[in-house]
Scaffold this motif. Structure first.
Motif, PDB file in Angstrom:
ATOM      1  N   LEU A   1     -37.937  58.875 -44.260  1.00  0.00           N
ATOM      2  CA  LEU A   1     -37.091  59.574 -43.293  1.00  0.00           C
ATOM      3  C   LEU A   1     -37.952  60.174 -42.181  1.00  0.00           C
ATOM      4  N   GLY A   2     -37.437  60.138 -40.950  1.00  0.00           N
ATOM      5  CA  GLY A   2     -38.137  60.774 -39.846  1.00  0.00           C
ATOM      6  C   GLY A   2     -38.357  62.264 -40.128  1.00  0.00           C
TER       7      GLY A   2
ATOM      8  N   ALA B   1     -41.270  62.713 -42.473  1.00  0.00           N
ATOM      9  CA  ALA B   1     -42.539  62.563 -41.765  1.00  0.00           C
ATOM     10  C   ALA B   1     -42.842  63.844 -40.990  1.00  0.00           C
TER      11      ALA B   1
ATOM     12  N   TYR C   1     -41.985  58.218 -33.968  1.00  0.00           N
ATOM     13  CA  TYR C   1     -41.630  58.068 -35.384  1.00  0.00           C
ATOM     14  C   TYR C   1     -40.346  58.818 -35.754  1.00  0.00           C
ATOM     15  N   ARG C   2     -39.578  59.148 -34.751  1.00  0.00           N
ATOM     16  CA  ARG C   2     -38.227  59.688 -34.949  1.00  0.00           C
ATOM     17  C   ARG C   2     -38.193  60.916 -35.859  1.00  0.00           C
ATOM     18  N   PHE C   3     -39.046  61.883 -35.518  1.00  0.00           N
ATOM     19  CA  PHE C   3     -39.075  63.126 -36.297  1.00  0.00           C
ATOM     20  C   PHE C   3     -37.759  63.884 -36.181  1.00  0.00           C
ATOM     21  N   TYR C   4     -37.105  63.791 -35.006  1.00  0.00           N
ATOM     22  CA  TYR C   4     -35.876  64.566 -34.806  1.00  0.00           C
ATOM     23  C   TYR C   4     -34.706  63.639 -34.547  1.00  0.00           C
TER      24      TYR C   4
ATOM     25  N   GLU D   1     -34.079  58.787 -51.487  1.00  0.00           N
ATOM     26  CA  GLU D   1     -34.276  59.749 -50.404  1.00  0.00           C
ATOM     27  C   GLU D   1     -33.374  60.965 -50.570  1.00  0.00           C
TER      28      GLU D   1
ATOM     29  N   ARG E   1     -31.958  58.116 -40.571  1.00  0.00           N
ATOM     30  CA  ARG E   1     -33.000  57.933 -39.576  1.00  0.00           C
ATOM     31  C   ARG E   1     -34.366  57.901 -40.255  1.00  0.00           C
ATOM     32  N   THR E   2     -34.994  56.754 -40.268  1.00  0.00           N
ATOM     33  CA  THR E   2     -36.325  56.656 -40.856  1.00  0.00           C
ATOM     34  C   THR E   2     -37.338  56.528 -39.731  1.00  0.00           C
ATOM     35  N   THR E   3     -38.601  56.538 -40.111  1.00  0.00           N
ATOM     36  CA  THR E   3     -39.655  56.440 -39.104  1.00  0.00           C
ATOM     37  C   THR E   3     -39.626  55.087 -38.411  1.00  0.00           C
ATOM     38  N   LEU E   4     -38.899  54.140 -38.990  1.00  0.00           N
ATOM     39  CA  LEU E   4     -38.806  52.803 -38.404  1.00  0.00           C
ATOM     40  C   LEU E   4     -37.427  52.496 -37.835  1.00  0.00           C
TER      41      LEU E   4
END
Lengths: 312, 469
Positions: free
Chosen positions: A2-3, A6, A309-312, B240, B257-260
């Motif tokens: 998940l962003g 991270a 990396y889509r933290f928010y 998750e 929403r993942t880092t990818l």
């Protein structure tokens, strides 16, 4: 991953690093005020500046005294970077991403917090201060050790490491930013050694007083000190070292994810500027400008990581 | 005298406790007290905490853990398990009926207004059948005991029963501290619960899901009282842990929403109340939910566990009809008894309750956690008269039950052991079949004589052993 996870890992380790850095600055400040005749209060003003807390401090107090400065740095209520606040935030982030931490790492973090809540519940008496600072450094080391020894080397690991190094680079750069004038050739008489108090304070605040002696064979010149903190990639708190690490963390993510983001270019460019130049060139072109630009790029990198990396 | 589960009237241990009691009697006095502190340290270190609402400065608390296990014999458990299974089957059949044909109402066995004027009834669920026809994927059935053979169901937790992490951590702690006890006693394991839960959830993924279903646990966040449990379960299941802000509806699917980028979720084990689940359908001010998730749900593209609208089945007013409900859907009398219950909405009952407040426990119909209830026998005169006024003003809001003499199990105290009242929450997983985890959460009132076992009101917990045959 998940962003948000991270993001939590990244900030958890930024805050752990920050707490430790503030403890180092405190330690250096304390040491200076005990061993030098720079007045009874020592150079607490400089310490607060290096910690980036001077403005917040002056909103709460009229004068800089050692007692107030120490308390403000340890547990100041209106100080978002106080050690207690950092540990609190590190733990909150850790709780949020609890599923991405090993039990050992979480327990080390939680115990750090439990310990500090107790130690910092009230003003720390001066005679207890060295023990409290020691405890903070030890606890932070324990979190790092537990993390290092037990964590899967996956994307989460790399986000946490990037948090550590971006914070550390910021910290080292900030110290240089506040103290750069000490290193300017114009201010130190040619041929004479630096102002002892000042350079010692710089080296102690990155816990590298002895290491410097080893690395430069005891030759204390402004250029050596600047080189040590900026370009020396053996020095684990130098800007070059932090960026080597960060580039390798980003490289890992690029490999795992099969894609690069803007941050990869920014970090690589910064690393290049740290690897190609000599300290003489940097000082000729202006140390202050160099550092300011570095801090700017370091912040930009942080933003690019959180966006990419889509933290928010 | 309350029924003590360990020692009979002659102070001899009852059968299931014989082995334990022999061990206990051979321990150095005081050594268990030391162990008790060790256990507390383990819990504190691990951060096994819960939050008590309304206590600002002490926002995280430990639930006191008592070292003396609560032991249930194999034959006792068999009886309980059969009763629970029957009840859980009935609950699911009831929910399916209520949101479809409403035959139980048509048959005159349940008043219509009880359903339709109930906040827990969700009109959005009418005509909707969740994947696999399962409404209550996870149920916690609260059971109390008053005698050798007398068990009652106190409450059915059909929305989001909590406490299972304590069941698992309590066992873990006991095994760490007293490995010898587990060699002497054949205790049925509970530790496969997370794996069973994951399997159970995966097996009810939407029919359109290809590949291994992706499961996630939805939490309101770190400030929720049960956050520890949410993180624990996600971690143990290896899925998750998401918050509303991580999720979005994209192309008719719920995605995280993942880092990818965004990835689809097939099964959401949500620990967020119905009201907050979807701001577009329920409370518009909810920041905890996912706008549009109910549309995805109704289109059959996600499984939500437990299904929205299951709260209607654990409402305390419905509870009083459970014997009828069980009989209506299973065709057999309920194996487990209900506690006799007065519905204050009925004038005769209200009159009786008001006249007998000092003997009764009065509860809010929608309440939970031991808040807003009156324990008649231990309340002061003033508390009773204040409560009577509330009751008379809004009788529909209350039910009353006799004060049961709950069974006791000893806890460790300074000078040895002393009996304290307990209840039991076994956990049940529903998928194509019904699995009851052998054990559960035993809650214990730590104050002498107290009948309130809720952790928010100073209760503690015990490890619960179900013995092998």
């Amino acid at each position: 991953m998940l962003g948000r996870t991270a993001n939590g890992l990244y900030w958890m380790f930024r805050y752990i690093e920050r707490a430790e850095n503030i403890a180092r600055l405190l330690d250096a400040g304390l040491r200076m005020s005990l061993t030098h005749s720079s007045g009874e209060q020592g150079d607490w003003e400089g310490v607060l500046q290096s910690a980036g807390m001077h403005t917040a401090y002056s909103e709460s107090y009229d004068d800089v005294t050692s007692v107030d400065a120490v308390d403000f740095m340890l547990r100041g209520k209106n100080n978002p970077s106080s050690i207690m606040h950092c540990i609190d935030s590190a733990r909150s982030n850790g709780r949020m991403v609890r599923t991405a931490l090993t039990r050992e790492c979480w327990e080390a973090t939680n115990e750090f917090w439990i310990d500090m809540k107790q130690l910092l519940a009230r003003r720390v008496r001066q005679q207890d201060l060295p023990a409290v600072i020691g405890s903070i450094k030890q606890r932070a080391g324990l979190v790092r050790g537990a993390f290092h020894g037990t964590t899967l080397r996956n994307d989460g690991y790399n986000f946490a490491r990037m948090g550590t190094f971006i914070e550390r680079a910021d910290n080292t750069a900030r110290i240089l930013d506040v103290k750069y004038y000490v290193l300017l050739p114009s201010l130190s008489h040619i041929g004479s050694s630096l102002d002892n108090v000042q350079w010692e304070s710089i080296l102690r605040s990155v816990s590298a007083y002895r290491a410097f002696g080893w690395a430069y064979d005891g030759e204390i010149t402004p250029a050596h000190i600047a080189d040590f903190l900026i370009l020396n990639s053996q020095m684990p708190r130098s800007l070059a070292y932090c960026y080597e690490k960060m580039c390798s963390n980003l490289g890992y993510l690029a490999k795992q994810y099969g894609q690069t983001i803007k941050a990869h270019d920014t970090a690589a460019a910064t690393l290049k500027s740290l690897q190609k130049g000599s300290i003489e060139e940097i000082m000729d072109q202006g140390l202050h400008e160099f550092i300011e630009e570095f801090i700017h790029h370091n912040n930009k990198l942080g933003l690019e990581i959180s966006e990419g990396y889509r933290f928010y | 005298m309350a029924f003590d589960e360990m020692l009979n009237a002659g102070s001899a241990p009852r059968e299931p406790y014989k082995n334990y009691y022999e061990w206990y009697s051979a321990q150095e006095p005081g050594s268990l007290m030391v162990k008790s502190r060790d256990a507390e340290n383990i819990f504190r270190k691990t951060g096994i905490t819960f939050a008590v609402y309304g206590h600002e400065d002490s926002s995280e608390k430990l639930i006191p853990f008592d070292l003396i296990p609560r032991i249930i014999a194999a034959n006792e458990w068999r009886k309980l398990a059969q009763g629970i299974e029957q009840r859980v089957m009935a609950l699911n059949a009831f929910l399916d009926d209520i949101y479809h044909k409403q035959e139980i109402i048509k048959a005159g066995r349940l008043p219509r207004e009880l359903i339709e004027r109930n906040d827990a009834f969700l009109p959005e669920m009418i005509g909707m059948r969740p994947p696999g026809g399962v409404y209550t994927h996870i149920v916690g059935t609260d059971i109390v005991r008053t005698g050798e053979d007398q068990f009652y169901v106190l409450e059915d937790n059909a929305r989001t029963p909590s406490g299972v992490s304590y069941m698992l951590e309590n066992r873990e702690t006991m095994m760490q501290m007293f490995p010898d006890l587990f060699q002497r006693n054949r205790v049925r394991p509970v530790e496969d619960y997370p794996a069973l839960l994951r399997q159970s959830l995966e097996s009810l993924a939407p029919p359109g899901c290809d590949g291994r279903p992706r499961v996630a646990v939805l939490t309101p966040g770190i400030y929720n009282s049960a956050f520890y449990e949410h993180a624990f379960l996600a971690d143990q299941m290896g899925v998750e842990l998401v918050e509303g802000s991580d999720l979005r509806v994209i192309d008719g699917k719920v995605c995280m929403r993942t880092t990818l980028g965004y990835k689809t979720i097939d099964v959401l084990y949500r620990r967020v109340d119905d009201d907050f689940l979807d701001p577009l359908t329920f409370r518009p001010d909810s920041a905890l939910g996912i706008p549009g998730i109910m549309d995805v749900y109704r289109a059959g593209n996600i499984t939500i566990a437990n299904a929205p609208g299951t709260g209607i089945a654990d409402d305390k007013a419905i509870y009083s009809y459970m014997p009828e409900i069980v009989e209506f859907y299973t065709g057999r009398k309920a194996l487990l008894e209900n506690v006799p219950t007065w519905r204050c909405s009925e004038p005769d009952s209200l009159k009786y309750v008001l006249e007998h407040l000092e003997e009764l426990v009065v509860k809010e119909v929608h309440g939970s956690g031991g808040y807003g209830m009156l324990v008649g026998p231990t309340a002061t005169k003033k508390e009773r008269s204040d409560f009577a006024a509330k009751l008379a003003a809004k009788p529909n809001n209350y039910i009353a039950q006799p004060t049961l003499s709950l069974s006791t199990v000893p806890i460790l105290v300074k000078n040895g052991i002393a009996p304290r009242h307990v209840d039991l929450r076994p956990f049940v997983l529903v998928s194509k079949n019904i699995q009851i985890i052998p054990g559960g959460l035993t809650r214990v009132a730590l104050k002498e004589g107290s009948l309130v076992v809720n952790s928010s009101q100073g209760g503690g917990t015990k490890d619960t052993w179900v013995l092998e045959d």
